[in-house]
Design an enzyme around this catalytic site. Sequence first.
Site, PDB file in Angstrom:
ATOM      1  N   LYS A 292      -1.971   9.263   6.227  1.00 21.91           N
ATOM      2  CA  LYS A 292      -1.761   8.546   6.896  1.00 21.91           C
ATOM      3  C   LYS A 292      -2.415   8.714   7.939  1.00 21.91           C
ATOM      4  CE  LYS A 292      -0.351   3.787   8.091  1.00 21.91           C
ATOM      5  NZ  LYS A 292      -0.450   2.834   7.440  1.00 21.91           N
TER       6      LYS A 292
ATOM      7  N   LYS B   4       0.758  -1.669  -0.280  1.00 22.82           N
ATOM      8  CA  LYS B   4       0.248   0.517  -0.246  1.00 22.82           C
ATOM      9  C   LYS B   4       0.495   1.167  -0.311  1.00 22.82           C
ATOM     10  CE  LYS B   4      -1.964  -0.733   4.355  1.00 22.82           C
ATOM     11  NZ  LYS B   4      -1.683  -1.866   4.363  1.00 22.82           N
ATOM     12  N   THR B   5       1.991   1.279   1.119  1.00 25.49           N
ATOM     13  CA  THR B   5       2.456   2.803   0.874  1.00 25.49           C
ATOM     14  C   THR B   5       3.483   2.338   0.005  1.00 25.49           C
ATOM     15  OG1 THR B   5       2.803   2.053   3.432  1.00 25.49           O
ATOM     16  CG2 THR B   5       4.771   3.575   2.543  1.00 25.49           C
ATOM     17  N   VAL B   6       3.763   1.560  -0.710  1.00 23.56           N
ATOM     18  CA  VAL B   6       4.716   1.792  -2.224  1.00 23.56           C
ATOM     19  C   VAL B   6       3.495   2.459  -3.130  1.00 23.56           C
ATOM     20  CG1 VAL B   6       6.051   0.590  -3.780  1.00 23.56           C
ATOM     21  CG2 VAL B   6       6.620   0.249  -1.531  1.00 23.56           C
TER      22      VAL B   6
ATOM     23  N   GLU C 120      -4.196   6.667   3.407  1.00 23.90           N
ATOM     24  CA  GLU C 120      -3.258   5.116   4.047  1.00 23.90           C
ATOM     25  C   GLU C 120      -4.097   4.678   4.775  1.00 23.90           C
ATOM     26  OE1 GLU C 120       0.957   3.869   3.033  1.00 23.90           O
ATOM     27  OE2 GLU C 120      -0.038   1.846   3.653  1.00 23.90           O
ATOM     28  N   GLY C 121      -4.700   3.997   4.792  1.00 22.32           N
ATOM     29  CA  GLY C 121      -5.591   2.853   6.254  1.00 22.32           C
ATOM     30  C   GLY C 121      -4.370   2.323   6.756  1.00 22.32           C
ATOM     31  N   ALA C 122      -4.829   1.606   7.788  1.00 24.89           N
ATOM     32  CA  ALA C 122      -3.834   0.442   8.801  1.00 24.89           C
ATOM     33  C   ALA C 122      -4.222  -1.023   7.900  1.00 24.89           C
ATOM     34  CB  ALA C 122      -3.467   0.572   9.912  1.00 24.89           C
ATOM     35  N   GLY C 123      -2.852  -1.835   7.756  1.00 23.42           N
ATOM     36  CA  GLY C 123      -3.144  -3.140   7.427  1.00 23.42           C
ATOM     37  C   GLY C 123      -4.244  -3.335   6.220  1.00 23.42           C
TER      38      GLY C 123
ATOM     39  N   LEU D 145       9.900  -3.777  -8.098  1.00 21.28           N
ATOM     40  CA  LEU D 145      11.704  -3.794  -8.486  1.00 21.28           C
ATOM     41  C   LEU D 145      11.964  -4.162  -7.622  1.00 21.28           C
ATOM     42  CD1 LEU D 145       8.879  -0.241  -8.561  1.00 21.28           C
ATOM     43  CD2 LEU D 145       9.954  -2.267 -10.682  1.00 21.28           C
TER      44      LEU D 145
HETATM   45  N1  LIG Z   1       6.396  -2.872  -5.975  1.00 21.80           N
HETATM   46  C1  LIG Z   1       7.376  -3.276  -5.025  1.00 21.80           C
HETATM   47  N2  LIG Z   1       8.828  -3.411  -5.608  1.00 21.80           N
HETATM   48  C2  LIG Z   1       9.233  -3.900  -4.592  1.00 21.80           C
HETATM   49  N3  LIG Z   1       9.614  -4.291  -3.245  1.00 21.80           N
HETATM   50  C3  LIG Z   1       8.109  -3.502  -2.940  1.00 21.80           C
HETATM   51  C4  LIG Z   1       5.982  -2.985  -3.189  1.00 21.80           C
HETATM   52  N4  LIG Z   1       5.863  -3.457  -2.705  1.00 21.80           N
HETATM   53  C5  LIG Z   1       6.319  -3.581  -1.901  1.00 21.80           C
HETATM   54  N5  LIG Z   1       7.535  -3.383  -1.793  1.00 21.80           N
HETATM   55  C6  LIG Z   1       8.155  -3.899  -0.331  1.00 21.80           C
HETATM   56  O1  LIG Z   1       6.955  -4.991   0.327  1.00 21.80           O
HETATM   57  C7  LIG Z   1       7.420  -3.830   2.288  1.00 21.80           C
HETATM   58  C8  LIG Z   1       5.344  -4.050   2.270  1.00 21.80           C
HETATM   59  O2  LIG Z   1       5.780  -2.586   1.019  1.00 21.80           O
HETATM   60  P1  LIG Z   1       4.472  -1.910   2.403  1.00 21.80           P
HETATM   61  O3  LIG Z   1       5.325  -1.136   3.223  1.00 21.80           O
HETATM   62  O4  LIG Z   1       4.215  -0.881   1.046  1.00 21.80           O
HETATM   63  O5  LIG Z   1       3.304  -2.761   2.378  1.00 21.80           O
HETATM   64  P2  LIG Z   1       1.996  -1.829   3.149  1.00 21.80           P
HETATM   65  O6  LIG Z   1       0.515  -2.622   2.587  1.00 21.80           O
HETATM   66  O7  LIG Z   1       1.820  -0.638   3.412  1.00 21.80           O
HETATM   67  O8  LIG Z   1       2.122  -2.456   4.402  1.00 21.80           O
HETATM   68  P3  LIG Z   1       0.980  -1.553   5.765  1.00 21.80           P
HETATM   69  O9  LIG Z   1       0.446  -2.470   6.202  1.00 21.80           O
HETATM   70  O10 LIG Z   1       2.855  -2.167   7.329  1.00 21.80           O
HETATM   71  O11 LIG Z   1       1.605   0.078   6.132  1.00 21.80           O
HETATM   72  C9  LIG Z   1       8.583  -3.435   1.760  1.00 21.80           C
HETATM   73  O12 LIG Z   1       9.857  -3.441   1.816  1.00 21.80           O
HETATM   74  C10 LIG Z   1       7.720  -2.486   0.642  1.00 21.80           C
HETATM   75  O13 LIG Z   1       9.745  -1.782   0.545  1.00 21.80           O
HETATM   76 MG   LIG Z   2       1.522   0.903   5.100  1.00 19.96          MG
END
Ligand SMILES: Nc1ncnc2c1ncn2[C@@H]1O[C@H](COP(=O)(O)OP(=O)(O)OP(=O)(O)O)[C@@H](O)[C@H]1O
Ligand SMILES: [Mg+2]
Length: 211
Positions: free
Chosen positions: A31, A14-16, A98-101, A184
Amino acid sequence: MRLVVTGTDTGVGKTVFSAALTDAQNACYWKPVQSGLEGETDSEAVSRLGGIPADRILPEAWRLTAPASPHLSAAIDGVRLDPAALQPPDTEQPLVIEGAGGLLVPLTRGVVFADVFARWKFPVILCARTALGTINHTLLSLEAMRSRRIPILGVAFVGESHADTENVIVEIGKVRRLGRLPHLDVLTPERLRRAFRDNFDLSVLHEGSRQ
Ligand SMILES: Nc1ncnc2c1ncn2[C@@H]1O[C@H](COP(=O)(O)OP(=O)(O)OP(=O)(O)O)[C@@H](O)[C@H]1O
Ligand SMILES: [Mg+2]
């Protein structure tokens, strides 16, 4: 334009995705609840990955110490979360929230994130992995949103290509596929921006939502 980015689970990307979306839309990022303050917060990650200046990262409503579900992190910190008071900050620019989880993550012992999204009624993008297990999680998440009449903009897949998985989700879930962010190996703002531009059609973001 205000958009909510949620996911089928924690750690799905989600964060990416939000970093890329915030950059592409020239948006602000918010957030509402950050659980876990050790290491990089999601706001910091969005700033770094999306190359988003600090003035477009809006301050969290609650910052909680423990990397746990917000209802528990709040209890540990002795903070009372008030989901009814949770309102997005005023901004003229587009806003990515961005929501949590995932959707049914509790803010308190009685209110989950989906309840707040239902009150806001902003279009929601559901981030879903492409890896095994995602069909079930994604279809469950779509049902949870529909049962609360949350407007669904579509699903953003994250990970390697699994065409059949994505197609089955679109067919059974009757949902729009927004695109897929590939994995990536090196996450830089430039590579993320290019991957997002090559794989997502942004015109849909301005067409409104579809249930
Ligand atoms: N497209 C991508 N390519 C490479 N790494 C990625 C990609 N998407 C996510 N990641 C990696 O996966 C991990 C989890 O991604 P991210 O933090 O975006 O998840 P999230 O859903 O936001 O988690 P949370 O619930 O904690 O907010 C991170 O280390 C991030 O760098
Ligand atoms: Mg996140």
